[in-house]
Design a protein around this motif. Structure first.
Motif, PDB file in Angstrom:
ATOM      1  N   LEU A  32       0.541  -0.977  -0.620  1.00  0.00           N
ATOM      2  CA  LEU A  32       0.038  -0.202  -0.273  1.00  0.00           C
ATOM      3  C   LEU A  32       0.411   1.053   0.189  1.00  0.00           C
ATOM      4  O   LEU A  32       0.642   2.290  -0.543  1.00  0.00           O
ATOM      5  CB  LEU A  32      -1.100   0.195   0.802  1.00  0.00           C
ATOM      6  N   THR A  33       2.533   0.959   0.411  1.00  0.00           N
ATOM      7  CA  THR A  33       3.463   2.799  -0.228  1.00  0.00           C
ATOM      8  C   THR A  33       3.885   2.155  -0.789  1.00  0.00           C
ATOM      9  O   THR A  33       4.730   0.789  -1.119  1.00  0.00           O
ATOM     10  CB  THR A  33       3.617   2.627   1.410  1.00  0.00           C
ATOM     11  N   ASP A  34       5.441   3.266  -0.811  1.00  0.00           N
ATOM     12  CA  ASP A  34       5.682   3.060  -1.669  1.00  0.00           C
ATOM     13  C   ASP A  34       7.407   2.552  -1.053  1.00  0.00           C
ATOM     14  O   ASP A  34       8.698   2.747  -1.515  1.00  0.00           O
ATOM     15  CB  ASP A  34       6.761   4.155  -2.452  1.00  0.00           C
ATOM     16  N   PHE A  35       7.264   1.579   0.152  1.00  0.00           N
ATOM     17  CA  PHE A  35       8.447   1.797   1.603  1.00  0.00           C
ATOM     18  C   PHE A  35       8.752   0.582   1.004  1.00  0.00           C
ATOM     19  O   PHE A  35       8.443  -0.464   0.045  1.00  0.00           O
ATOM     20  CB  PHE A  35       8.546   1.386   2.913  1.00  0.00           C
ATOM     21  N   THR A  36      10.536   0.171   1.024  1.00  0.00           N
ATOM     22  CA  THR A  36      11.022  -1.146   0.869  1.00  0.00           C
ATOM     23  C   THR A  36      10.966  -1.807   1.689  1.00  0.00           C
ATOM     24  O   THR A  36      11.470  -1.062   3.000  1.00  0.00           O
ATOM     25  CB  THR A  36      12.393  -0.345  -0.197  1.00  0.00           C
ATOM     26  N   GLN A  37      12.048  -2.552   1.825  1.00  0.00           N
ATOM     27  CA  GLN A  37      11.658  -4.000   3.168  1.00  0.00           C
ATOM     28  C   GLN A  37      12.103  -3.235   3.884  1.00  0.00           C
ATOM     29  O   GLN A  37      12.567  -3.560   4.709  1.00  0.00           O
ATOM     30  CB  GLN A  37      12.364  -5.821   1.847  1.00  0.00           C
ATOM     31  N   GLU A  38      13.902  -2.601   3.513  1.00  0.00           N
ATOM     32  CA  GLU A  38      14.821  -1.875   4.001  1.00  0.00           C
ATOM     33  C   GLU A  38      14.070  -0.715   4.526  1.00  0.00           C
ATOM     34  O   GLU A  38      14.565  -0.640   5.948  1.00  0.00           O
ATOM     35  CB  GLU A  38      16.492  -1.244   3.115  1.00  0.00           C
ATOM     36  N   ASP A  39      13.595  -0.224   4.534  1.00  0.00           N
ATOM     37  CA  ASP A  39      12.586   1.380   5.003  1.00  0.00           C
ATOM     38  C   ASP A  39      12.191   0.373   5.936  1.00  0.00           C
ATOM     39  O   ASP A  39      12.232   0.687   7.134  1.00  0.00           O
ATOM     40  CB  ASP A  39      12.002   1.510   3.975  1.00  0.00           C
ATOM     41  N   ILE A  40      11.203  -0.726   6.261  1.00  0.00           N
ATOM     42  CA  ILE A  40      10.448  -1.494   7.053  1.00  0.00           C
ATOM     43  C   ILE A  40      11.409  -2.404   8.188  1.00  0.00           C
ATOM     44  O   ILE A  40      11.300  -1.899   9.734  1.00  0.00           O
ATOM     45  CB  ILE A  40       9.895  -2.685   6.353  1.00  0.00           C
ATOM     46  N   GLN A  41      12.791  -2.695   8.109  1.00  0.00           N
ATOM     47  CA  GLN A  41      13.607  -2.704   8.684  1.00  0.00           C
ATOM     48  C   GLN A  41      14.537  -1.646   9.650  1.00  0.00           C
ATOM     49  O   GLN A  41      14.324  -1.801  10.374  1.00  0.00           O
ATOM     50  CB  GLN A  41      14.756  -3.823   8.083  1.00  0.00           C
ATOM     51  N   ARG A  42      14.296  -0.764   9.089  1.00  0.00           N
ATOM     52  CA  ARG A  42      14.621   0.750   9.576  1.00  0.00           C
ATOM     53  C   ARG A  42      13.689   1.128  10.717  1.00  0.00           C
ATOM     54  O   ARG A  42      14.278   1.159  11.776  1.00  0.00           O
ATOM     55  CB  ARG A  42      15.490   1.672   8.536  1.00  0.00           C
ATOM     56  N   MET A  43      12.833   1.223  10.101  1.00  0.00           N
ATOM     57  CA  MET A  43      11.299   1.364  10.991  1.00  0.00           C
ATOM     58  C   MET A  43      11.390   0.351  12.394  1.00  0.00           C
ATOM     59  O   MET A  43      11.268   0.740  13.234  1.00  0.00           O
ATOM     60  CB  MET A  43      10.197   1.446  10.689  1.00  0.00           C
ATOM     61  N   LYS A  44      11.886  -1.378  11.979  1.00  0.00           N
ATOM     62  CA  LYS A  44      11.636  -2.032  13.069  1.00  0.00           C
ATOM     63  C   LYS A  44      12.878  -1.816  14.301  1.00  0.00           C
ATOM     64  O   LYS A  44      12.480  -1.558  15.315  1.00  0.00           O
ATOM     65  CB  LYS A  44      11.391  -3.247  12.473  1.00  0.00           C
ATOM     66  N   GLY A  45      14.038  -1.686  14.095  1.00  0.00           N
ATOM     67  CA  GLY A  45      14.515  -1.197  14.498  1.00  0.00           C
ATOM     68  C   GLY A  45      14.655  -0.079  15.522  1.00  0.00           C
ATOM     69  O   GLY A  45      14.562   0.004  16.662  1.00  0.00           O
ATOM     70  N   TRP A  46      13.685   1.597  14.737  1.00  0.00           N
ATOM     71  CA  TRP A  46      13.675   2.928  15.535  1.00  0.00           C
ATOM     72  C   TRP A  46      12.367   1.867  16.149  1.00  0.00           C
ATOM     73  O   TRP A  46      12.956   2.711  17.663  1.00  0.00           O
ATOM     74  CB  TRP A  46      13.211   3.043  14.669  1.00  0.00           C
ATOM     75  N   PHE A  47      11.667   1.520  16.370  1.00  0.00           N
ATOM     76  CA  PHE A  47      10.523   0.828  17.777  1.00  0.00           C
ATOM     77  C   PHE A  47      11.010   0.136  18.590  1.00  0.00           C
ATOM     78  O   PHE A  47      10.733   0.820  19.809  1.00  0.00           O
ATOM     79  CB  PHE A  47       9.461   0.470  16.974  1.00  0.00           C
ATOM     80  N   ARG A  48      12.073  -0.718  18.122  1.00  0.00           N
ATOM     81  CA  ARG A  48      12.499  -1.044  19.232  1.00  0.00           C
ATOM     82  C   ARG A  48      13.188  -0.843  19.884  1.00  0.00           C
ATOM     83  O   ARG A  48      13.619  -0.876  21.221  1.00  0.00           O
ATOM     84  CB  ARG A  48      13.412  -2.026  18.987  1.00  0.00           C
ATOM     85  N   TRP A  49      14.193   0.203  19.724  1.00  0.00           N
ATOM     86  CA  TRP A  49      15.273   1.463  20.201  1.00  0.00           C
ATOM     87  C   TRP A  49      13.980   2.112  20.783  1.00  0.00           C
ATOM     88  O   TRP A  49      14.121   3.081  22.418  1.00  0.00           O
ATOM     89  CB  TRP A  49      16.378   1.895  19.668  1.00  0.00           C
ATOM     90  N   LYS A  50      13.053   2.644  20.503  1.00  0.00           N
ATOM     91  CA  LYS A  50      11.919   3.464  21.543  1.00  0.00           C
ATOM     92  C   LYS A  50      11.357   2.955  22.331  1.00  0.00           C
ATOM     93  O   LYS A  50      10.861   3.971  23.461  1.00  0.00           O
ATOM     94  CB  LYS A  50      11.670   4.749  20.147  1.00  0.00           C
ATOM     95  N   PHE A  51      11.246   1.783  22.135  1.00  0.00           N
ATOM     96  CA  PHE A  51      10.623   1.249  22.916  1.00  0.00           C
ATOM     97  C   PHE A  51      10.881   0.277  24.392  1.00  0.00           C
ATOM     98  O   PHE A  51      11.233  -0.828  23.953  1.00  0.00           O
ATOM     99  CB  PHE A  51       8.413   0.839  22.818  1.00  0.00           C
TER     100      PHE A  51
END
Length: 51
Positions: A32-51
């Motif tokens: 549904l978006t123009d994100f790539t797999q690498e963008d998703i991995q970066r977001m997951k890493g950011w959320f893990r660090w944040k919470f």
């Protein structure tokens, strides 16, 4: 109050449909978006660090 209930039920139905069609949140984001797999991995890493 009834309008709010209808809105919540529509959002719930839409979310259920997306999960039935694409199976995972990663697939929903990729389709549904123009994100790539690498963008998703970066977001997951950011959320893990944040919470």
């Amino acid at each position: 109050m009834i309008g709010y209930t209808i809105l919540i039920s529509l959002i719930s139905s839409g979310t259920s449909y997306l999960f039935m069609k694409y199976k995972t949140l990663d697939n929903i984001i990729l389709n549904l978006t123009d994100f790539t797999q690498e963008d998703i991995q970066r977001m997951k890493g950011w959320f893990r660090w944040k919470f």
